[in-house]
Structures are given as structure tokens and as C-alpha cells.
Design a protein around this motif. Structure first.
Motif, PDB file in Angstrom:
ATOM      1  N   ILE A   1       0.830  -1.198   0.000  1.00 39.83           N
ATOM      2  CA  ILE A   1       0.000   0.000   0.000  1.00 39.83           C
ATOM      3  C   ILE A   1       0.863   1.246   0.000  1.00 39.83           C
ATOM      4  O   ILE A   1       1.955   1.262   0.576  1.00 39.83           O
ATOM      5  CB  ILE A   1      -0.971   0.000   1.210  1.00 39.83           C
ATOM      6  CG1 ILE A   1      -1.996   1.131   1.076  1.00 39.83           C
ATOM      7  CG2 ILE A   1      -0.221   0.076   2.538  1.00 39.83           C
ATOM      8  CD1 ILE A   1      -3.173   1.015   2.028  1.00 39.83           C
ATOM      9  N   GLY A   2       0.374   2.266  -0.667  1.00 37.50           N
ATOM     10  CA  GLY A   2       1.073   3.540  -0.709  1.00 37.50           C
ATOM     11  C   GLY A   2       0.230   4.547  -1.466  1.00 37.50           C
ATOM     12  O   GLY A   2      -0.713   4.187  -2.175  1.00 37.50           O
TER      13      GLY A   2
ATOM     14  N   VAL B   1       1.430  -7.105   4.978  1.00 37.91           N
ATOM     15  CA  VAL B   1       1.340  -5.809   4.297  1.00 37.91           C
ATOM     16  C   VAL B   1       2.682  -5.097   4.367  1.00 37.91           C
ATOM     17  O   VAL B   1       3.413  -5.211   5.354  1.00 37.91           O
ATOM     18  CB  VAL B   1       0.219  -4.931   4.919  1.00 37.91           C
ATOM     19  CG1 VAL B   1       0.488  -4.646   6.397  1.00 37.91           C
ATOM     20  CG2 VAL B   1       0.058  -3.627   4.151  1.00 37.91           C
ATOM     21  N   ALA B   2       3.002  -4.391   3.285  1.00 42.24           N
ATOM     22  CA  ALA B   2       4.165  -3.507   3.249  1.00 42.24           C
ATOM     23  C   ALA B   2       3.678  -2.116   2.862  1.00 42.24           C
ATOM     24  O   ALA B   2       2.802  -1.982   2.001  1.00 42.24           O
ATOM     25  CB  ALA B   2       5.192  -4.010   2.238  1.00 42.24           C
ATOM     26  N   VAL B   3       4.230  -1.102   3.500  1.00 39.01           N
ATOM     27  CA  VAL B   3       3.851   0.283   3.229  1.00 39.01           C
ATOM     28  C   VAL B   3       5.021   0.972   2.535  1.00 39.01           C
ATOM     29  O   VAL B   3       6.149   0.951   3.026  1.00 39.01           O
ATOM     30  CB  VAL B   3       3.493   1.033   4.531  1.00 39.01           C
ATOM     31  CG1 VAL B   3       2.975   2.433   4.204  1.00 39.01           C
ATOM     32  CG2 VAL B   3       2.449   0.252   5.331  1.00 39.01           C
ATOM     33  N   ILE B   4       4.742   1.577   1.388  1.00 44.19           N
ATOM     34  CA  ILE B   4       5.779   2.266   0.606  1.00 44.19           C
ATOM     35  C   ILE B   4       5.466   3.752   0.551  1.00 44.19           C
ATOM     36  O   ILE B   4       4.313   4.154   0.342  1.00 44.19           O
ATOM     37  CB  ILE B   4       5.867   1.682  -0.819  1.00 44.19           C
ATOM     38  CG1 ILE B   4       6.465   0.282  -0.772  1.00 44.19           C
ATOM     39  CG2 ILE B   4       6.696   2.564  -1.725  1.00 44.19           C
ATOM     40  CD1 ILE B   4       6.747  -0.311  -2.127  1.00 44.19           C
ATOM     41  N   GLU B   5       6.498   4.549   0.733  1.00 45.38           N
ATOM     42  CA  GLU B   5       6.376   6.001   0.655  1.00 45.38           C
ATOM     43  C   GLU B   5       7.621   6.549  -0.035  1.00 45.38           C
ATOM     44  O   GLU B   5       8.744   6.293   0.387  1.00 45.38           O
ATOM     45  CB  GLU B   5       6.218   6.607   2.060  1.00 45.38           C
ATOM     46  CG  GLU B   5       6.282   8.124   2.123  1.00 45.38           C
ATOM     47  CD  GLU B   5       5.133   8.813   1.399  1.00 45.38           C
ATOM     48  OE1 GLU B   5       5.214  10.036   1.219  1.00 45.38           O
ATOM     49  OE2 GLU B   5       4.161   8.126   1.008  1.00 45.38           O
TER      50      GLU B   5
ATOM     51  N   GLU C   1       7.426   0.311   6.370  1.00 49.86           N
ATOM     52  CA  GLU C   1       6.867  -0.576   7.396  1.00 49.86           C
ATOM     53  C   GLU C   1       6.383  -1.859   6.733  1.00 49.86           C
ATOM     54  O   GLU C   1       5.886  -1.838   5.615  1.00 49.86           O
ATOM     55  CB  GLU C   1       5.708   0.126   8.120  1.00 49.86           C
ATOM     56  CG  GLU C   1       5.359  -0.490   9.453  1.00 49.86           C
ATOM     57  CD  GLU C   1       4.633   0.497  10.379  1.00 49.86           C
ATOM     58  OE1 GLU C   1       4.073   0.016  11.367  1.00 49.86           O
ATOM     59  OE2 GLU C   1       4.633   1.709  10.105  1.00 49.86           O
ATOM     60  N   GLN C   2       6.527  -2.981   7.416  1.00 50.90           N
ATOM     61  CA  GLN C   2       6.019  -4.248   6.905  1.00 50.90           C
ATOM     62  C   GLN C   2       5.772  -5.202   8.059  1.00 50.90           C
ATOM     63  O   GLN C   2       6.348  -5.054   9.137  1.00 50.90           O
ATOM     64  CB  GLN C   2       7.000  -4.866   5.909  1.00 50.90           C
ATOM     65  CG  GLN C   2       8.374  -5.190   6.475  1.00 50.90           C
ATOM     66  CD  GLN C   2       9.283  -5.816   5.444  1.00 50.90           C
ATOM     67  OE1 GLN C   2       8.950  -6.853   4.875  1.00 50.90           O
ATOM     68  NE2 GLN C   2      10.440  -5.210   5.193  1.00 50.90           N
TER      69      GLN C   2
ATOM     70  N   PRO D   1       4.110   7.616  10.661  1.00 47.91           N
ATOM     71  CA  PRO D   1       2.927   8.484  10.513  1.00 47.91           C
ATOM     72  C   PRO D   1       2.085   8.164   9.285  1.00 47.91           C
ATOM     73  O   PRO D   1       0.852   8.210   9.351  1.00 47.91           O
ATOM     74  CB  PRO D   1       3.541   9.890  10.405  1.00 47.91           C
ATOM     75  CG  PRO D   1       4.833   9.798  11.149  1.00 47.91           C
ATOM     76  CD  PRO D   1       5.334   8.401  10.902  1.00 47.91           C
ATOM     77  N   ILE D   2       2.728   7.825   8.163  1.00 49.69           N
ATOM     78  CA  ILE D   2       1.975   7.473   6.955  1.00 49.69           C
ATOM     79  C   ILE D   2       1.116   6.236   7.205  1.00 49.69           C
ATOM     80  O   ILE D   2      -0.060   6.174   6.832  1.00 49.69           O
ATOM     81  CB  ILE D   2       2.934   7.213   5.769  1.00 49.69           C
ATOM     82  CG1 ILE D   2       3.620   8.522   5.340  1.00 49.69           C
ATOM     83  CG2 ILE D   2       2.177   6.585   4.595  1.00 49.69           C
ATOM     84  CD1 ILE D   2       2.707   9.516   4.673  1.00 49.69           C
TER      85      ILE D   2
END
Length: 340
Positions: free
Chosen positions: A37-38, A211-215, A221-222, A235-236
Motif C-alpha cells: 500500500i502507498g 502488508v508492506a507500506v511504501i512512501e 513498514e512491513q 505516521p503514513i
């Protein structure tokens, strides 16, 4: 199954270098439904396209089922790609061909015989609930039905991996739930590993294990969906989580607490069967505490209940410490929160 090792992707635009991906290290195990997600432009689509080598890394390695794609010959890459299906945001169906022909297309290109193609198409259309639409055309179908065709087509060659590129973002909420249910069915019945990218945390909540978070091209984060939803660190990530699960106290309640000079609260997190046990009643009856509930939220994530309570515990210190020890024994995560 899918592994990214130190993956960078740099695009050159005139005199400027754009880092679409920056040192991505990520592993997706066989049989997982892994969400990435991003926000728009974060780099998630670029990452997805690395898996079937539609995009090649500037640095680092993409490894599929133990094979380093950078070391594969063109024929070897073609064989690997046959094990990877893909579904798209806007379906990408051939409007001039019937639904049956659209599903059959990968089989035709693979030069399967007509009898085999017919049997496989019938099987897949039944699987996605569109047996009666074989002779229809895409223009006669709803958006959800078109995406079901896209899923059937992606499954035609019995892939090991299914890539989902914003597969539900063009659909209404009710249809989205139907498609997510179908993806879970694909994973459960065929054992296919699914990598799914999205900008909607509700999609992650409903279908993903990890889940992995991409910014801005970086993996920030994962982890398991339960851990990331319960304890978002960046924060994202917290902003994404708050769109579906209230893990933090709303501002209007914090303002009220300040007026009442309440500075410290206890945060209790309960997962699974513990979320529905009478924990608060036990704190009152066994430990003689007054428990004032300030805020609570309960939600379901991957068929597991996550409950978060913010309470004020009032009583003598020894009783409080005994109660906190009890909470630990009950696998309730306890944390003191400063709301001043």
C-alpha cells in the motif's frame, strides 16, 4: 517465493534522476496474500512490475521461486512468466471478442488444443460465477463481471503467482467486496500466491495476510496485518490505518480529557477470543478498580477480532499492579498513554 534484495529503480529524466524505488528488501512466502500500500506515485506499481520483469531493477535482485531474474536467459524468463498471472485496474479485455475468447486467449497463445481450451474455459467461468456469460461481450457486462473475466483469464495457465494492480479501485464498494472474496477463494482453492497493490487500507484489511507500506520509493513498514493495524509505527501508516480502524483517541475526546485534568490512560489491546472476554468486569470485581472507559474500537481483520480500549484505572497502586500482571497473563497488551 518472491524476494526483493536491495532493489533500486532509477529513472533518468533529462538532467534529473528519479528514485522510484530505494533499497527495497521484501520477501513474500508461498501461499500468502501480500498487500503493498502507498499513495499515488509511491512506487508500488513499479515494484509489482518487477515481479514479471516488465520493469528491471537498476540495482539489486528480484528472485522468483529461487531463480534470480537477472541471471535468466530470455527462454528461461518466458517460462517463469508463464507462472505469473496479472489482473488490472481497467480489466484490459478485448471488446470485439466474446467472454469465452477473452479467457481462452492465454491458452490460444500457448498453442493448447481446442478440446483442452474449451474444458479449461468452462472450468474457469464456472469458478468465477460467469458460466452463463461465455457468449457475451465485455460491453454487456458490469465492472465487477469484467474483473471476474480478468481473473479467469489470469488463471488460464494455472499460475503460481497472481499480481493484482489496483484490481478493485475502479469498482463500487459492494462489488469490491465480491472481488476480494473471489481472490481469497483463488488463494484458498488453488494455493496461488497473491501480490496485491492498493491505496485503500480497507482492501488490505479484508484480504491480506501481510502488508508492506511504501512512501516515496522506500519501504517504511512491513509485517502481519494484525501487527501493522494494531501498532502502526510510521505516521503514513497510522494515517492509512485510521481510515478503517480507530486505534488512536479522537481529538475531541482528548480536549475533554484536558478539561478534566486527565493526563494518563491505560491502552488495552485484545486479539482473537480475548477481545470478547469480560476483562474489564474482572478488573472491577477481582481487583477492586474503578474502570472508566474513555474510548474503544473493535474491528475484524482477516477473520480475527481486534479490540482496543482506552480506559482510566482508578484504585490503589498495589491493586493496579496486580491487575496489570493479570492482563499480561491473559495476553492483553497493556500500555500507559500520556494524553496531556
Amino acid at each position: 517465493m518472491i524476494k526483493f534484495e536491495g532493489v533500486d529503480k532509477i529513472y533518468q529524466q533529462k538532467n534529473t534522476q528519479i528514485h522510484a524505488l530505494n533499497q527495497i528488501n521484501l520477501q513474500i512466502k508461498q501461499g500468502e496474500i501480500y498487500g503493498v500500500i502507498g499513495l499515488s506515485g509511491a512506487g508500488k506499481s513499479t515494484l509489482l512490475r518487477m515481479v514479471n520483469y516488465l520493469e528491471r531493477p537498476t540495482n539489486g535482485e528480484v528472485i522468483i521461486d529461487g531463480k534470480r531474474l537477472s541471471e535468466c536467459t530470455a527462454p528461461e524468463l518466458r517460462l517463469i512468466k508463464k507462472d505469473i498471472g496479472m489482473i488490472f485496474q481497467h480489466f484490459n479485455l478485448l471488446e470485439s471478442k466474446t467472454i469465452a475468447h477473452n479467457v481462452a486467449l492465454p491458452l490460444i497463445l500457448a498453442k493448447k488444443n481446442k478440446q483442452e481450451i474449451k474444458a479449461r474455459v468452462e472450468e474457469l467461468l464456472a469458478f468465477v460465477g460467469l458460466s452463463d456469460k461465455a457468449k457475451s461481450y465485455p460491453s454487456e457486462l458490469s465492472g465487477g463481471q469484467k474483473q471476474r473475466v480478468g481473473i479467469a483469464r489470469a488463471l488460464a495457465l494455472s499460475p503460481k503467482i497472481l499480481l493484482c494492480d489496483e484490481a478493485t479501485s475502479a469498482l463500487d464498494p459492494q462489488t469490491t467486496q465480491s472481488i476480494l472474496g473471489l481472490l481469497k477463494k483463488v488463494n484458498a482453492e488453488y494455493g496461488i500466491t497473491i501480490m496485491l497493490i492498493t491505496h485503500e487500507m480497507s482492501v488490505i484489511q479484508k484480504v491480506c495476510n501481510k502488508v508492506a507500506v511504501i512512501e516515496q520509493g522506500q519501504l517504511i513498514e512491513q509485517g502481519s496485518v494484525l501487527d501493522v493495524f494494531g501498532h502502526p509505527k510510521h505516521p503514513i501508516t497510522r494515517n492509512f490505518v485510521q481510515t478503517v480502524v480507530r486505534t488512536e483517541i479522537p481529538d475531541n475526546i482528548i480536549r475533554r480529557l484536558k478539561v478534566q485534568n486527565i493526563n494518563i490512560l491505560s491502552r488495552l489491546e485484545m486479539v482473537g477470543e480475548h477481545a470478547t472476554e469480560p476483562i474489564l468486569a474482572t478488573l472491577v470485581n477481582r481487583f477492586h478498580l474503578d474502570v472508566s472507559v474513555v474510548f474503544t474500537n473493535m474491528t475484524e481483520i482477516q477473520d480475527t477480532t481486534l479490540a482496543i480500549w482506552y480506559v482510566e484505572l482508578i484504585g490503589n497502586e498495589l491493586d493496579k499492579q496486580a491487575a496489570i500482571a493479570f492482563l499480561g497473563e491473559q495476553k492483553v497488551r497493556y500500555k500507559e498513554v500520556d494524553v496531556s
